[in-house]
Design a protein around this motif. Structure first.
Motif, PDB file in Angstrom:
ATOM      1  N   SER A 189       3.473  -8.069  -0.039  1.00 22.85           N
ATOM      2  CA  SER A 189       2.041  -8.125  -0.325  1.00 22.85           C
ATOM      3  C   SER A 189       1.255  -7.923   0.971  1.00 22.85           C
ATOM      4  CB  SER A 189       1.698  -9.478  -0.922  1.00 22.85           C
ATOM      5  OG  SER A 189       1.960 -10.483   0.037  1.00 22.85           O
ATOM      6  N   LEU A 190      -0.015  -7.624   0.824  1.00 20.15           N
ATOM      7  CA  LEU A 190      -0.862  -7.459   2.007  1.00 20.15           C
ATOM      8  C   LEU A 190      -1.511  -8.799   2.333  1.00 20.15           C
ATOM      9  CD1 LEU A 190      -2.397  -3.962   1.246  1.00 20.15           C
ATOM     10  CD2 LEU A 190      -0.298  -4.548   2.484  1.00 20.15           C
ATOM     11  N   PRO A 234      -1.192 -11.429  -3.055  1.00 14.48           N
ATOM     12  CA  PRO A 234      -1.717 -11.307  -1.689  1.00 14.48           C
ATOM     13  C   PRO A 234      -1.471 -12.602  -0.908  1.00 14.48           C
ATOM     14  CG  PRO A 234      -3.340 -10.554  -3.276  1.00 14.48           C
ATOM     15  CD  PRO A 234      -2.179 -11.091  -4.067  1.00 14.48           C
ATOM     16  N   THR A 235      -1.196 -12.462   0.349  1.00 13.08           N
ATOM     17  CA  THR A 235      -0.798 -13.603   1.173  1.00 13.08           C
ATOM     18  C   THR A 235      -1.935 -13.998   2.104  1.00 13.08           C
ATOM     19  OG1 THR A 235       1.496 -12.896   1.051  1.00 13.08           O
ATOM     20  CG2 THR A 235       0.911 -14.361   2.856  1.00 13.08           C
ATOM     21  N   LYS A 236      -2.327 -15.269   2.007  1.00 11.99           N
ATOM     22  CA  LYS A 236      -3.423 -15.739   2.868  1.00 11.99           C
ATOM     23  C   LYS A 236      -2.927 -16.016   4.274  1.00 11.99           C
ATOM     24  CE  LYS A 236      -6.399 -17.530  -0.655  1.00 11.99           C
ATOM     25  NZ  LYS A 236      -6.496 -18.566  -1.668  1.00 11.99           N
ATOM     26  N   THR A 251      -4.465 -11.385   3.339  1.00 15.32           N
ATOM     27  CA  THR A 251      -5.913 -11.575   3.205  1.00 15.32           C
ATOM     28  C   THR A 251      -6.315 -12.684   4.182  1.00 15.32           C
ATOM     29  OG1 THR A 251      -5.877 -13.379   1.604  1.00 15.32           O
ATOM     30  CG2 THR A 251      -5.695 -11.142   0.723  1.00 15.32           C
ATOM     31  N   ALA A 308     -10.550  -9.593   2.103  1.00 16.45           N
ATOM     32  CA  ALA A 308      -9.733  -8.510   2.659  1.00 16.45           C
ATOM     33  C   ALA A 308      -9.644  -8.666   4.173  1.00 16.45           C
ATOM     34  CB  ALA A 308     -10.351  -7.167   2.300  1.00 16.45           C
ATOM     35  N   ASP A 351       0.827  -1.212   0.000  1.00 13.27           N
ATOM     36  CA  ASP A 351       0.000   0.000   0.000  1.00 13.27           C
ATOM     37  C   ASP A 351       0.862   1.263   0.000  1.00 13.27           C
ATOM     38  OD1 ASP A 351       0.817  -0.918   2.516  1.00 13.27           O
ATOM     39  OD2 ASP A 351      -0.832   0.042   3.571  1.00 13.27           O
TER      40      ASP A 351
END
Ligand code: GLU
Length: 440
Positions: free
Chosen positions: A230-231, A297-299, A233, A239, A204
């Motif tokens: 990455s952000l 995105p990383t779970k 999730t 999200a 971000d």
């Protein structure tokens, strides 16, 4: 010399997303034998709270993420003012007077015309007289950094080659109308003053990085190496931003999650390397490689922390638990054996107390209706403690002969009678630890 920093704002509790950032920066510094700085981004006096600043330090201490230096932005305001003067002198800083409503209107018009909502730099055209008039009417303006309209490029440690057209970005406001210095400027001044060499933060911040590179260069410095992870999730890819509040590090701690379990997961999640329990910080650092992390995105699934916690506890030698067991009141002569028998059978440390109470005071038997007579008969044949390593085999053998039961039908009711639970340690090992018979 490698210098990294973790720069949370003390406006809330640290959560798993923050931890990822902290950990990557910490591991880079530690792996290189460098310096790790904890920086509190507290220029917003309304939202920054001492309580959160304290909590941030406690959470990092709990995890053993030690820092070599701590800085607070609120103590460095003169440095930011000096940098603002430099930008003014270099013609890279201009005052603008649009109200938020006016800016909003401009953006809407641009969007209606299919244009990107980038600030139109109308303030650049203001004469000194016009500015004086606006200042008299509206008070101080905001200060914007004048971007060079060229492509801003860098090789990101995770995302690879990045190129951003500066013309697609609004000239960032660095000083608010009330004089408050904003993060973008403060961060740049700190990073250059402290000689920060590597900045890892969430994706971000990619646009911030583009503008910060130009600000750093305008101030006459060389930008550090940047990487954007990455952000996170949720497990289904949803999200996480709204739920992050419920994934505060202190809540995980209160739930009994072990630091090494949390660190083991967060240090590898989103990389090509497997998530495995690491024994200590050295092992985390040794295998760490920023280049192994991907942009997707990383779970994150908080449930993954439970088996890691159980495995961590199971790996601990008695010495690591001796004090805690003594505090629970487990007698010294019993404690090593107690730990041997229980360590594979607990989810968190909090499970130890109840198990000790069962051993000390006797369990309240758990009895299924269909087993009632069988269990009453069995308890009548149960000798008084102490029990030996053979007691379970002898007792269940006798009950097998008496009842004709075998297998689960034989063992489960007896386990439930002695422990009050359907699951737990090997009963042959458990019985010698029992200080009391089950409570009738
Ligand atoms: N205080 C900023 C944040 O928490 C720091 C970002 C940065 O690493 O520069 O987002």
């Amino acid at each position: 010399m490698t210098i990294t920093r973790f720069a949370p704002s003390p406006t809330g509790y640290l959560h798993v997303g923050n931890l990822r950032t902290a950990l990557m920066n910490w591991m880079i510094a530690r792996k290189a034998g460098g310096t790790f700085i904890l920086r509190l981004d507290d220029t917003d006096p309304e939202r920054s709270k001492q309580e959160y600043a304290d909590a941030i330090r406690q959470d990092l201490e709990w995890l053993g993420l030690t820092w070599d230096r701590m800085e607070r932005q609120s103590e460095r305001l003169d440095r930011y003012a000096a940098a603002a003067d430099t930008l003014r002198e270099k013609g890279r800083f201009y005052e603008a007077f649009e109200t938020p409503t006016e800016l909003d209107l401009k953006r809407k018009k641009q969007l209606n015309m299919g244009k990107p909502p980038v600030y139109d730099r109308a303030a650049l055209a203001l004469s000194d007289d016009e500015k004086a008039k606006l200042r008299a009417e509206r008070g101080e303006g905001v200060w914007r950094f004048l971007l060079d309209h060229e492509r801003i490029v860098w090789t990101d440690g995770i995302l690879g080659d990045i190129s951003i057209d500066a013309a697609s970005v609004s000239d960032p406001v660095l000083i608010r109308q009330d004089g408050q210095v904003l993060y973008t400027l403060a961060s740049v001044v700190d990073d250059t003053d402290f000689g920060v060499t590597h900045v890892v933060r969430g994706s971000d911040h990619v646009t911030n990085t583009a503008t910060q590179i130009q600000i750093i260069e305008a101030l006459g410095f060389t930008p550090p190496a940047f990487a954007h992870h990455s952000l996170l999730t949720g497990p289904q890819g949803e999200a996480l931003s709204k739920r992050l509040g419920t994934l505060a590090l202190r809540d995980l701690r209160a739930a009994g999650i072990e630091p090494m379990a949390l660190l083991s997961l967060m240090a590898r999640l989103g990389s090509n390397q497997p998530v495995e329990l690491r024994a200590d910080h050295a092992e985390l650092i040794e295998g760490f490689d920023l280049g192994q992390f991907g942009a997707a995105p990383t779970k994150f699934d908080a449930d993954d922390l439970k088996p890691l916690t159980a495995r961590y506890l199971a790996s601990l030698p008695y010495g690591a638990m001796a004090d805690e067991l003594a505090e629970l009141g487990v007698p010294d002569d019993l404690a090593p054996r107690f730990w041997e028998v229980l360590r594979e059978n607990i989810e968190t440390r909090a499970d130890l107390g109840p198990w000790w109470e069962i051993l000390r005071d006797g369990a309240v038997p758990l009895i299924e209706d269909a087993d009632r007579d069988f269990v009453i008969d069995a308890l009548a044949r149960l000798p008084e403690p102490p029990y030996g390593p053979q007691t379970w085999a002898d007792w269940t053998g006798a009950m097998k002969d008496a009842s004709g039961r075998k297998g689960k039908a034989l063992f489960m009711p007896l386990r439930m009678a002695l422990t009050g639970r359907a699951r737990g340690p090997e009963m042959a090992d458990f019985m010698p630890l029992m200080q009391a018979r089950p409570r009738a």
